[in-house]
Motif scaffolding. Structure first.
Motif, mmCIF file in Angstrom:
data_model
loop_
_atom_site.group_PDB
_atom_site.id
_atom_site.type_symbol
_atom_site.label_atom_id
_atom_site.label_comp_id
_atom_site.label_asym_id
_atom_site.label_seq_id
_atom_site.Cartn_x
_atom_site.Cartn_y
_atom_site.Cartn_z
ATOM 1 N N LYS A 10 -7.813 29.950 -16.797
ATOM 2 C CA LYS A 10 -7.217 29.764 -18.119
ATOM 3 C C LYS A 10 -6.225 28.605 -18.181
ATOM 4 C CE LYS A 10 -7.817 34.496 -19.794
ATOM 5 N NZ LYS A 10 -7.145 35.718 -20.296
ATOM 6 N N PRO A 11 -5.330 28.409 -17.187
ATOM 7 C CA PRO A 11 -4.407 27.277 -17.267
ATOM 8 C C PRO A 11 -5.088 25.906 -17.214
ATOM 9 C CG PRO A 11 -3.619 28.912 -15.694
ATOM 10 C CD PRO A 11 -5.019 29.285 -16.042
ATOM 11 N N LEU A 12 -6.328 25.881 -16.721
ATOM 12 C CA LEU A 12 -7.027 24.604 -16.588
ATOM 13 C C LEU A 12 -7.672 24.152 -17.894
ATOM 14 C CD1 LEU A 12 -8.849 25.111 -13.158
ATOM 15 C CD2 LEU A 12 -6.569 24.189 -13.606
ATOM 16 N N VAL A 13 -7.958 25.097 -18.783
ATOM 17 C CA VAL A 13 -8.675 24.751 -20.010
ATOM 18 C C VAL A 13 -7.896 23.771 -20.883
ATOM 19 C CG1 VAL A 13 -9.670 25.661 -22.141
ATOM 20 C CG2 VAL A 13 -9.999 26.893 -19.988
ATOM 21 N N PRO A 14 -6.589 23.959 -21.131
ATOM 22 C CA PRO A 14 -5.866 22.965 -21.943
ATOM 23 C C PRO A 14 -5.846 21.577 -21.315
ATOM 24 C CG PRO A 14 -4.622 25.011 -21.790
ATOM 25 C CD PRO A 14 -5.733 25.119 -20.805
#
Length: 254
Positions: A10-14
């Motif tokens: 999830k932190p990689l998506v932005p």
């Protein structure tokens, strides 16, 4: 595999969406590949920073257990260096240089991206890339938001954005010659340089004439080809254009 052992993506998506994908239009092909490589070597492994030797970029990373951990970039070392320097200038990556060890790299967070600075760098240093961006903006002119429509109006229309085309048949305007390669000093015909200008030339040019020598203009076509054209009237117009461009970039990126 339990939930505890699964990586948290999830932190990689932005970062993928807002740093890498959203800025692809502002990157050369080499810059896109190098940025993705750095992202894979850092964020994909849960690291903010990672030391990456140049040989990893051009040779890839292999291990006996995992095989090809990171595929190589099919480009020359000079192109890799130029690409990550361009990414650094656009503030999409950070680099910690080390005199004896591999440099460390970090992909920035979305909040650190300043798009108006990116476009400003492209406008000053990458005219071919800027030309391709302009072509894409014009192709989608009817679908651009108002801010980008204004940006399209302000940006120069020519592909050679910072090289004025005031030339005669021989390719040089005799009334607007730069005295030394790489300098911003412009002299009109019959005008003698000041002591300050001569001092500047001495610091930048090892072939400067001794003190007291008169400055002469080139006469042959071969000599003229060594001089850069900087019309005196262009500087003020370019400054005003840069101001308007900067305001438009700020509005487009807000």
């Amino acid at each position: 595999m339990t939930d505890q052992t699964k990586p948290d993506w999830k932190p990689l998506v932005p970062i993928l969406r807002q740093v890498i994908f959203a800025n692809r239009i502002y990157l050369t092909e080499h810059e896109q590949q190098v940025l993705t490589f750095i992202f894979q070597r850092t964020r994909m492994f849960g690291k903010a920073w990672e030391a990456i030797p140049l040989r990893h970029f051009i040779g890839g990373i292999w291990s006996r257990d995992a095989g090809n951990t990171c595929s190589r970039l099919r480009m020359k070392a000079n192109n890799v260096i130029a690409a990550y320097k361009g990414l650094q200038a656009k503030d999409l990556i950070e680099i910690r240089d080390h005199p004896t060890e591999a440099s460390q790299y970090r992909t920035v967070e979305p909040s650190e991206v300043a798009r108006h600075d990116i476009i400003g760098f492209i406008n000053r240093n990458q005219p071919k890339l800027m030309a391709s961006i302009l072509v894409e903006l014009r192709r989608n002119k009817g679908r651009l938001p108002p801010a980008f429509s204004k940006l399209l109006e302000v940006l120069p229309k020519g592909h050679d954005l910072h090289r004025p085309k005031h030339k005669t048949g021989s390719g040089i305007r005799p009334d607007s010659l730069s005295v030394s390669l790489g300098t911003d000093l412009s002299l009109s015909r019959g005008m003698q340089p000041t002591n300050k200008q001569i001092g500047r030339l001495k610091r930048r040019n090892s072939n400067i004439a001794p003190a007291g020598a008169k400055l002469t203009f080139p006469t042959t076509t071969k000599e003229r080809s060594k001089f850069r054209i900087i019309p005196l009237t262009t500087a003020a117009a370019q400054f005003r254009k840069e101001q308007s461009l900067h305001l438009a970039l700020l509005e487009a990126s807000s």
